[in-house]
Every structure is written in C-alpha cells, then in structure tokens.
Scaffold this active site. Sequence first.
Site, PDB file in Angstrom:
ATOM      1  N   GLU A 161     -66.706  16.521  -6.642  1.00 29.58           N
ATOM      2  CA  GLU A 161     -66.610  17.914  -6.722  1.00 29.58           C
ATOM      3  C   GLU A 161     -66.814  18.467  -7.748  1.00 29.58           C
ATOM      4  OE1 GLU A 161     -62.304  18.678  -6.662  1.00 29.58           O
ATOM      5  OE2 GLU A 161     -61.777  16.808  -7.131  1.00 29.58           O
ATOM      6  N   ILE A 201     -55.596   9.647  -7.974  1.00 26.80           N
ATOM      7  CA  ILE A 201     -56.682   9.307  -6.762  1.00 26.80           C
ATOM      8  C   ILE A 201     -58.247   9.321  -7.253  1.00 26.80           C
ATOM      9  CG2 ILE A 201     -56.957  11.561  -6.226  1.00 26.80           C
ATOM     10  CD1 ILE A 201     -56.624  10.578  -3.073  1.00 26.80           C
ATOM     11  N   ASP A 202     -58.278   9.852  -8.377  1.00 31.78           N
ATOM     12  CA  ASP A 202     -59.589   9.831  -8.918  1.00 31.78           C
ATOM     13  C   ASP A 202     -60.041   8.531  -9.821  1.00 31.78           C
ATOM     14  OD1 ASP A 202     -60.426  12.294  -7.818  1.00 31.78           O
ATOM     15  OD2 ASP A 202     -60.176  13.371  -9.758  1.00 31.78           O
ATOM     16  N   ARG A 262     -62.891  15.385 -10.095  1.00 26.93           N
ATOM     17  CA  ARG A 262     -63.064  16.363 -10.913  1.00 26.93           C
ATOM     18  C   ARG A 262     -63.598  16.196 -12.029  1.00 26.93           C
ATOM     19  NH1 ARG A 262     -57.959  17.238 -11.212  1.00 26.93           N
ATOM     20  NH2 ARG A 262     -57.500  19.136  -9.747  1.00 26.93           N
ATOM     21  N   GLY A 303     -49.856  11.160 -12.809  1.00 31.26           N
ATOM     22  CA  GLY A 303     -51.116  10.832 -13.502  1.00 31.26           C
ATOM     23  C   GLY A 303     -51.149  11.107 -14.904  1.00 31.26           C
ATOM     24  N   ASN A 304     -52.348  11.598 -15.344  1.00 23.85           N
ATOM     25  CA  ASN A 304     -52.361  11.817 -16.912  1.00 23.85           C
ATOM     26  C   ASN A 304     -51.391  12.927 -17.275  1.00 23.85           C
ATOM     27  OD1 ASN A 304     -54.764  10.591 -18.265  1.00 23.85           O
ATOM     28  ND2 ASN A 304     -55.816  11.095 -16.600  1.00 23.85           N
ATOM     29  N   MET A 349     -57.682  15.370   3.941  1.00 22.91           N
ATOM     30  CA  MET A 349     -57.576  14.189   4.880  1.00 22.91           C
ATOM     31  C   MET A 349     -57.214  13.051   4.172  1.00 22.91           C
ATOM     32  SD  MET A 349     -60.247  15.247   7.736  1.00 22.91           S
ATOM     33  CE  MET A 349     -60.155  13.843   8.555  1.00 22.91           C
ATOM     34  N   ILE A 350     -57.847  12.790   2.876  1.00 23.58           N
ATOM     35  CA  ILE A 350     -58.191  11.830   2.131  1.00 23.58           C
ATOM     36  C   ILE A 350     -56.546  11.747   1.542  1.00 23.58           C
ATOM     37  CG2 ILE A 350     -59.085  10.460   0.106  1.00 23.58           C
ATOM     38  CD1 ILE A 350     -62.047  11.312   1.044  1.00 23.58           C
TER      39      ILE A 350
END
Length: 511
Positions: free
Chosen positions: A381, A281-282, A327, A251-252, A435-436
Amino acid sequence: MKMYRDIGHLHGSVAKSAPAAARWSCRAPASVTPRLLCRGSTGLNVTTPHDVGDELLEVPNLHKRLTTRPSPFAGSHNFGGGFVSDQDRVALNSMRFASVDSAGAGAKAPTGGHASGGIMEASMEMLSIPLPPWAVRAGAREEIYFDPKKVTAAIVTCGGLCPGLNDVVAGLVNKLCDYGVPEGKILGIRYGFRGIYDTTTKPIVLTRRSVDGIQLQGGTILGTSRGGANMREIVKRLDMWGVDMLFVVGGNGGNAGANAIQAMCQQHDVNCSVVGIPKSIDNDILLIDKCFGFDTAVEEAQRALLAAKVEASSARKGVGLVKLMGRQSGFIAMQASMASGVVDACLIPEVPFKLHGEKGLLKYLEGVVKAKGHCVVCVAEGAGQDLLEDGSSSGVDASGNPILKDIGPWLRNEIKTGSTYLADADMKYIDPTYMIRAIPTISTDRIYCKILAHNAVHAAFAGFTGLTVGLVNTHYVLLPIPVVIQDIRKVDPKGKAWNRLRGSIGMPEFN
C-alpha cells in the site's frame, strides 16, 4: 472519581490510600502524543562489567525500590527447565562481515558501537545510536520482586488490529495466574490507553475462564484505538488503583506510549512495571526478528495472490493485481510473493519504480503477458507514493503514521491506460487488507504469541520496566523501548531477502 469507584467494585479495593491521591493533587497537566514524546530521545544506559566486549544493553528496573523473594516455580525448578540468570547474554549482531561488499552488510559501525571497527548489518543502519554487543536474555528468574498474592496487573491493546492479539492477552492472563496473582486482580483496559481514564469505558476483570478459547477468534476482546492520550491521567489512575504491572500490546506507537508511561511513573515515584509486547502486522519494529501476527498475515496474503493467479491465468491477457498492507515497510508483500511463487512483479515502499520507458514496469508486464498469456502483480500500500503526489499533503493519522494515497486503483488504471498492448487486458483487482487483519493466528504465531506473553510476565516479576520483549537472532531478549522506537524497520533493497525474491521471479529494477 466515578471510574475509580467502578474499579473497586469490579475487583475489590485495590486503590492506594490518601498519600497516592495527594501525590497527584498539585501536578501540572500533561497530554502528549506518545510517538512524538519518545521519538527524539533514547535514554539508554550501557553497562560494561569487565571489558568492551562485555558491554550490555541495560534494561531499566525497579530493583532498588523492591525486595526479592523466591519464585513460586522454585520448588519445581521451573517445571524442570531451570531459570534464566540476569547475567545471561544474547548477541545483538549475529554476523561478522568481511567488508561492506558482503551481501547484507551495511556501513561501518560508529566508534564505540556494537561492532566498533567492524561492519554493521544493513538492517541496523536505521538505528540512530550505536548499540553494545549484548542484550539481556528473557525468561523466568529464580528470584522475583513482586509478591504474586498482592499484585494487581492491567493489560491494554493499542493501534490497529493484528492476528494474535487475543493469543497474547490469554497468554498474559494465564501466566499471571500461574504465578499466583489472585482472581479479580487482572484488569483488561478497554479501547486502548484512553480506557484507563475514560469514565465511560470501565475495565473488565480477566480470569482463566474469561480468556479460555479467545485465541480461536480474531481481533481483541479488549478493543483498541489509536492516538495520543493523557499520560498524567494514565499514571495517576494506575497509582490510585495500585497497579503493579502494566502490559502494553502495541506497535511503534503503543511502545512509545508505554515508554512515556514508564517515564512518568519514574518521575512520580510510582512503582509500576511497564512491559511492551511488540505488535506490527507490517513487521516494522527495529531489531526484532519478527512481530507476532506476521506469519499469519503472510499466509493469508498469499491466498489472495494465488486467487489472482487463477483469475489471471484463466483469462485472455489476464492481469491479477493484489494490494497488500505495508505502509512504510514491504515485508508482507515481499514474503507473500516469495511464498506463493506466482508473482511476476512485486512493488514495495522501499524500492522506487517507474511505469514508462524501456525499463519501466509497463514494458516488463507487456513482455510477461506476451510470453505466458498473463501476469500477477503484488503491490504494498505504501509503494509508489511519489508517483501519486499532486502537491497536496495527506497528513498523518492519530498514531502519527502517514496517510497514504490509494496505489491500488491508481495502478489498475495506469496499467490499462498506459499500455496500448494491455488496454484490453482482463484486469482482476484484489484488496484483502481487512480480511488479513481480522483472522485468528496460524500455529507458528500462536506459539510465538504465548512465548512473548510468558516472557513479558517473567520480565515484570523480575522487576524490569520500560522494556519490550522480542526475538533477536532466534533468542528471546529484553530490549529497552527507546531502542525499538527510533525508527521504522524496512526492507533492505540490497539485502538478501529482497535479492532472493528478485532472483526467484526474475524481476528487474524498474528505474
């Protein structure tokens, strides 16, 4: 040098001779956290072939240090599909807005920017520098800069789990083999960047056989980790092993690490092509239409929302509360709420809300339950962190991400205690986070992962470095890593997507 000997044993001697070791004998140590190293500087180059309208976002390359040769796919004309030219362009801004009042429009573009004198898309307001109109198109080139028979490649996965990691690893290995990289010359680095120099976790050899079918399982066969690493040691090992291509799936933070590695390779004259594959995922990486794994995450997240709907609608005064990942960016919560069609209130980090008062969340939920007997709430979240503040700081994790207070249990308690009407509500709380993260990809992501992996390999053989591959305005492009790690991509509270969700479920603003 134990690890170096292990590598030679694994795949034959790929170590460079004494000069490589000599280059590192008198270097000063350098241990950095990738995100901190790269966040402040961009190092971007813009070329102008003809006029201002032709300004191009330049991608770093090794062309002056290497020699060209025909692609191994030249005989079949790339399986009949032809080749991409370095002169092909992809537009970075697909919209021309009449004014800042148009839906999805942001501020006026800076002078000299990609829309000089025009209006930026709101999603581009997070960019700290102006961008030119065009980016380099991704894809196979007719001429390449590495001899496939002499190439040694390495693959590393970084950061948190995300659906599609194994898909990308398999795609990279298979395309490298298609180019003709010999068996035994593709290395899988274990447990993130540290695995490059950690003598307790030697790399594994990746072959077509070893990656066959791994896309059917979640997680990553290579393992992963977060946090900073010793860039000097990483580049030293890459140089001594003779690694020509390093593929960083992250990611970043992972892309910032790749950028730091590329910068140090350049500093020490190491001819290694460093290519990122954006994983989040975000879905919070700038400019890119979507990150791999996001579609899968939305699909699985809506299952939790549908379960909450069943639970809530089957109870007297039922309230279903689902906490999803997000996040600093609420894309999963927003898209899953839109897809499921069962959510009454969606709370994301980008949109502040208040609980109490006539326009507060609790008053709204009371009205929904009175009207239809139940309600469903989706919360990201990172939402409502200002409401949970108690004067203390939770700090940041190993990747530099803020450590959040848990909004889910807090909101569950506030709904029960903050509303007299909902005090006896039948509350069902669902948190499907892990789970995701851990599931295999759905078909759309599986295809996307494969295309990203293939374009990453094409970019490396084309002699480019310090880049990440991605989908921009539905076309695959090569982007200099500093562009995409400037900031976190976020939902635009005034944009079409958020407005579309609010209009669809009839949700007011809670402030």
